[in-house]
Design a protein around this motif. Structure first.
Motif, PDB file in Angstrom:
ATOM      1  N   LYS A   1       0.811  -1.216   0.000  1.00  0.00           N
ATOM      2  CA  LYS A   1       0.000   0.000   0.000  1.00  0.00           C
ATOM      3  C   LYS A   1       0.846   1.268   0.000  1.00  0.00           C
ATOM      4  CE  LYS A   1      -4.056   1.827   2.415  1.00  0.00           C
ATOM      5  NZ  LYS A   1      -4.989   1.588   3.553  1.00  0.00           N
ATOM      6  N   LYS A   2       1.965   1.227   0.729  1.00  0.00           N
ATOM      7  CA  LYS A   2       2.799   2.419   0.886  1.00  0.00           C
ATOM      8  C   LYS A   2       3.954   2.478  -0.116  1.00  0.00           C
ATOM      9  CE  LYS A   2       2.025   3.116   5.859  1.00  0.00           C
ATOM     10  NZ  LYS A   2       1.623   4.536   5.795  1.00  0.00           N
ATOM     11  N   GLY A   3       4.391   1.329  -0.620  1.00  0.00           N
ATOM     12  CA  GLY A   3       5.595   1.274  -1.438  1.00  0.00           C
ATOM     13  C   GLY A   3       6.723   0.673  -0.626  1.00  0.00           C
ATOM     14  N   TYR A   4       7.887   0.482  -1.262  1.00  0.00           N
ATOM     15  CA  TYR A   4       8.967  -0.250  -0.620  1.00  0.00           C
ATOM     16  C   TYR A   4      10.287   0.077  -1.295  1.00  0.00           C
ATOM     17  CZ  TYR A   4       7.307  -2.925  -4.628  1.00  0.00           C
ATOM     18  OH  TYR A   4       6.868  -3.271  -5.874  1.00  0.00           O
ATOM     19  N   GLU A   5      11.372  -0.379  -0.683  1.00  0.00           N
ATOM     20  CA  GLU A   5      12.700  -0.200  -1.245  1.00  0.00           C
ATOM     21  C   GLU A   5      12.819  -1.019  -2.530  1.00  0.00           C
ATOM     22  OE1 GLU A   5      17.374  -0.565   0.253  1.00  0.00           O
ATOM     23  OE2 GLU A   5      15.746  -1.457   1.426  1.00  0.00           O
ATOM     24  N   SER A   6      13.534  -0.475  -3.501  1.00  0.00           N
ATOM     25  CA  SER A   6      13.724  -1.177  -4.766  1.00  0.00           C
ATOM     26  C   SER A   6      14.329  -2.557  -4.548  1.00  0.00           C
ATOM     27  CB  SER A   6      14.644  -0.355  -5.681  1.00  0.00           C
ATOM     28  OG  SER A   6      15.122  -1.138  -6.759  1.00  0.00           O
ATOM     29  N   PHE A   7      13.794  -3.542  -5.264  1.00  0.00           N
ATOM     30  CA  PHE A   7      14.321  -4.902  -5.173  1.00  0.00           C
ATOM     31  C   PHE A   7      15.796  -4.939  -5.553  1.00  0.00           C
ATOM     32  CE2 PHE A   7      15.440  -8.756  -7.575  1.00  0.00           C
ATOM     33  CZ  PHE A   7      15.404  -9.679  -6.536  1.00  0.00           C
ATOM     34  N   ASP A   8      16.211  -4.138  -6.523  1.00  0.00           N
ATOM     35  CA  ASP A   8      17.609  -4.116  -6.947  1.00  0.00           C
ATOM     36  C   ASP A   8      18.526  -3.737  -5.789  1.00  0.00           C
ATOM     37  OD1 ASP A   8      16.753  -4.773  -9.486  1.00  0.00           O
ATOM     38  OD2 ASP A   8      16.722  -2.691 -10.179  1.00  0.00           O
ATOM     39  N   GLU A   9      18.089  -2.783  -4.964  1.00  0.00           N
ATOM     40  CA  GLU A   9      18.882  -2.368  -3.805  1.00  0.00           C
ATOM     41  C   GLU A   9      18.897  -3.457  -2.732  1.00  0.00           C
ATOM     42  OE1 GLU A   9      17.380   1.385  -2.482  1.00  0.00           O
ATOM     43  OE2 GLU A   9      17.668   2.344  -4.433  1.00  0.00           O
ATOM     44  N   VAL A  10      17.755  -4.086  -2.529  1.00  0.00           N
ATOM     45  CA  VAL A  10      17.666  -5.175  -1.550  1.00  0.00           C
ATOM     46  C   VAL A  10      18.609  -6.312  -1.946  1.00  0.00           C
ATOM     47  CG1 VAL A  10      16.152  -6.952  -0.578  1.00  0.00           C
ATOM     48  CG2 VAL A  10      15.313  -4.613  -0.881  1.00  0.00           C
ATOM     49  N   LEU A  11      18.606  -6.664  -3.229  1.00  0.00           N
ATOM     50  CA  LEU A  11      19.454  -7.746  -3.718  1.00  0.00           C
ATOM     51  C   LEU A  11      20.929  -7.389  -3.564  1.00  0.00           C
ATOM     52  CD1 LEU A  11      19.574 -10.502  -5.130  1.00  0.00           C
ATOM     53  CD2 LEU A  11      19.532  -9.295  -7.324  1.00  0.00           C
ATOM     54  N   SER A  12      21.280  -6.153  -3.876  1.00  0.00           N
ATOM     55  CA  SER A  12      22.676  -5.714  -3.780  1.00  0.00           C
ATOM     56  C   SER A  12      23.183  -5.817  -2.342  1.00  0.00           C
ATOM     57  CB  SER A  12      22.804  -4.276  -4.288  1.00  0.00           C
ATOM     58  OG  SER A  12      24.129  -3.808  -4.143  1.00  0.00           O
ATOM     59  N   LYS A  13      22.387  -5.364  -1.384  1.00  0.00           N
ATOM     60  CA  LYS A  13      22.789  -5.428   0.028  1.00  0.00           C
ATOM     61  C   LYS A  13      22.838  -6.876   0.515  1.00  0.00           C
ATOM     62  CE  LYS A  13      19.675  -2.671   1.742  1.00  0.00           C
ATOM     63  NZ  LYS A  13      18.913  -1.877   2.738  1.00  0.00           N
ATOM     64  N   GLY A  14      21.865  -7.664   0.102  1.00  0.00           N
ATOM     65  CA  GLY A  14      21.791  -9.042   0.566  1.00  0.00           C
ATOM     66  C   GLY A  14      22.929  -9.909   0.070  1.00  0.00           C
ATOM     67  N   LEU A  15      23.524  -9.539  -1.068  1.00  0.00           N
ATOM     68  CA  LEU A  15      24.608 -10.329  -1.652  1.00  0.00           C
ATOM     69  C   LEU A  15      25.981  -9.890  -1.166  1.00  0.00           C
ATOM     70  CD1 LEU A  15      23.347 -10.848  -5.322  1.00  0.00           C
ATOM     71  CD2 LEU A  15      23.172 -12.383  -3.356  1.00  0.00           C
ATOM     72  N   HIS A  16      26.012  -9.133  -0.057  1.00  0.00           N
ATOM     73  CA  HIS A  16      27.271  -8.707   0.558  1.00  0.00           C
ATOM     74  C   HIS A  16      27.950  -9.911   1.210  1.00  0.00           C
ATOM     75  CE1 HIS A  16      30.201  -6.276   2.564  1.00  0.00           C
ATOM     76  NE2 HIS A  16      29.746  -6.566   3.774  1.00  0.00           N
ATOM     77  N   THR A  17      29.196 -10.209   0.813  1.00  0.00           N
ATOM     78  CA  THR A  17      29.896 -11.379   1.336  1.00  0.00           C
ATOM     79  C   THR A  17      30.600 -11.054   2.642  1.00  0.00           C
ATOM     80  OG1 THR A  17      31.870 -10.866   0.039  1.00  0.00           O
ATOM     81  CG2 THR A  17      30.260 -12.343  -0.964  1.00  0.00           C
ATOM     82  N   LEU A  18      30.603 -12.029   3.554  1.00  0.00           N
ATOM     83  CA  LEU A  18      31.214 -11.847   4.870  1.00  0.00           C
ATOM     84  C   LEU A  18      32.129 -13.019   5.187  1.00  0.00           C
ATOM     85  CD1 LEU A  18      27.924 -10.824   6.720  1.00  0.00           C
ATOM     86  CD2 LEU A  18      29.803  -9.268   6.135  1.00  0.00           C
ATOM     87  N   SER A  19      33.300 -12.730   5.741  1.00  0.00           N
ATOM     88  CA  SER A  19      34.190 -13.778   6.228  1.00  0.00           C
ATOM     89  C   SER A  19      33.628 -14.314   7.540  1.00  0.00           C
ATOM     90  CB  SER A  19      35.584 -13.201   6.472  1.00  0.00           C
ATOM     91  OG  SER A  19      35.547 -12.292   7.584  1.00  0.00           O
TER      92      SER A  19
END
Length: 470
Positions: free
Chosen positions: A241-259
């Motif tokens: 109803k309100k809108g949301y963060e772009s999926f492209d941005e969500v995917l970019s942050k989620g694919l951050h690699t961590l040791s």
């Protein structure tokens, strides 16, 4: 003209792609938009409209991103009030696409803005009905989700649904093809067929809700036996109803690699939940302490929504190699956008770093059979109540996984118990949650009831649930 159903099994959700001449429409798109854009480019057509049957509760639609990327207008039925630019159609308003027409039928009841879309083909024939959550195959939309927003009871909403179905949809021709928004497995209904397309005539004959003698009997039939909706539903409605963060941005942050070191530090500082999406067999053999296991190889997104509930909960991911993007995508479909990254190299990297790990005590059905012979064992069955009622291990307790947050406090940590589901997928979720909360004195059964049924463990007589429903 081309009508294509794009069905996503994990969510039991149907989106629709319709092309006529050089124009297209999409109905109820999923969150990730690139597959639609690729399809439009391949067909060399322009997306003219994005039709939304209602504010979805069980998934986040791709309507906002898709509109921004293509310039297509978003269309809702009457009474909708989104907080972004959209066309709010009138009842019976017609939209032209190529040489076909789409007529808006306002069909409130599931929600107040719920609408169905009637497709009229090139020959002016009423061809298809995109019924959203108003009419399913074998069922109708649950009438309890909009109670708080409308200050109406579920019985009042069911009355609206009755009028929508019996006055707007039942008078339509029997040969119209019904394309619903969901199929069997969705929490938006209770008795859906496994098929995803049918004729309206067949539904008139076989759908229990369309064969009630009056409004009172309809209200009773559709409200009887409704289970509480998953906790994340209301949050998804707000995002739609309100809108949301772009999926492209969500995917970019989620694919951050961590040791392993970075992963451990972020887990401690952020309060993130560690979500391990590997299959239950691999998880049982070794995992990061406090991890929750919900495997990608099952109904992943709905279970995340049901068990984690808060879409704002920070998440850290443990995946198999090359499954990170799939995990982030499926999480975003139900609004879980706060993904801080994933462990590079997966659990093997964690183990090789020498950090602490944990396991689940899992045994075979044959060993279970041997262990409980002539003993008074405590057994917990986490399948749905309907599965338990159909057949279960004698003396087993029915504790559905969906309600683990309610029944977990009733478990005695000092008393040993056995834990199973149908095949191991859900019982490992339960095992991971139990261990994360300090329960250690239990044994999980590999293969679940499917494997137990092949042993001599005493079981109840089988009762066909389809006959019970009738």
């Amino acid at each position: 003209m081309k009508i294509e159903q794009i069905y996503t099994g994990c969510l039991a959700q149907g989106a629709y792609y319709i092309v006529s001449e050089n124009e297209a429409v999409i109905i109820d798109p999923l969150r990730e938009t690139q597959p639609y854009i690729d399809r439009l480019k391949k067909d060399n057509v322009t997306l003219k409209y994005i039709f939304e049957t209602h504010f979805h509760a069980d998934f986040v639609s791709g309507h906002v991103d898709l509109s921004k990327k293509t310039g297509a207008s978003i269309i809702y039925g009457p009474t909708a009030n989104p907080e972004f630019k959209a066309i709010i159609a009138e009842d019976n308003q017609i939209f032209e696409v190529g040489n076909i027409k789409i007529k808006v039928l306002h069909t409130p009841g599931h929600t107040l803005e719920s609408s169905s879309f009637l497709l009229i083909d090139e020959n002016r024939q009423e061809k298809a009905l995109f019924s959203g959550d108003t009419l399913f195959l074998g069922d109708v939309g649950r009438p309890d989700l909009a109670q708080k927003a409308t200050n109406m009871t579920q019985e009042e909403l069911a009355g609206l649904l009755y009028d929508s179905l019996y006055k707007k949809i039942l008078p339509l021709n029997d040969n119209i093809i019904v394309y619903p928004a969901h199929g069997a497995g969705s929490a938006c209904g209770k008795n859906m067929q496994k098929e995803t397309i049918d004729t309206l005539g067949n539904q008139k004959k076989n759908n229990y809700a369309l064969n009630q003698k009056n409004k009172e009997s309809f209200i009773k039939a559709v409200t009887d036996g409704l289970l509480p909706p998953p906790a994340y539903f209301g949050m998804n409605v707000i995002m739609n109803k309100k809108g949301y963060e772009s999926f492209d941005e969500v995917l970019s942050k989620g694919l951050h690699t961590l040791s392993p070191e970075e992963f451990e530090n972020i887990a401690e500082l952020s309060g993130a939940l560690i979500l391990d999406v590997r299959n239950n067999g691999d998880f049982a053999k070794g995992f990061i302490p406090q991890s929750v296991n919900i495997g990608l190889n099952g109904d992943f997104a709905p279970w995340v929504g049901a068990l984690i509930a808060d879409v704002k909960q920070p998440l850290l991911l443990i995946t198999n190699e090359n499954e990170q993007e799939e995990a982030v995508t499926r999480l975003s479909r139900v609004g879980f956008d706060n993904i801080l990254g994933f462990l590079k190299g997966g659990f093997e990297a964690w183990k090789n770093s020498g950090k602490e790990s944990d396991t689940v005590h899992r045994i075979s059905a044959q060993q279970f059979e041997a262990e409980i012979k002539d003993k008074n064992a405590k057994i917990i069955d986490v399948r749905k109540e309907s599965e338990y009622n159909a057949e279960h291990v004698n003396e087993a307790y029915s504790k559905p996984l969906a309600y683990i947050n309610e029944w977990i406090s009733q478990i005695d940590k000092n008393e040993h118990f056995y834990l199973h589901c149908a095949g191991g997928y859900r019982s490992m979720m339960a095992a991971s949650i139990l261990q994360a909360r300090g329960f250690r004195n239990f044994t999980e059964i590999e293969g679940g009831f499917n494997a137990i049924s092949q042993t001599s463990v005493p079981k109840s007589n089988f009762v066909c649930q389809s006959k019970v429903l009738k």
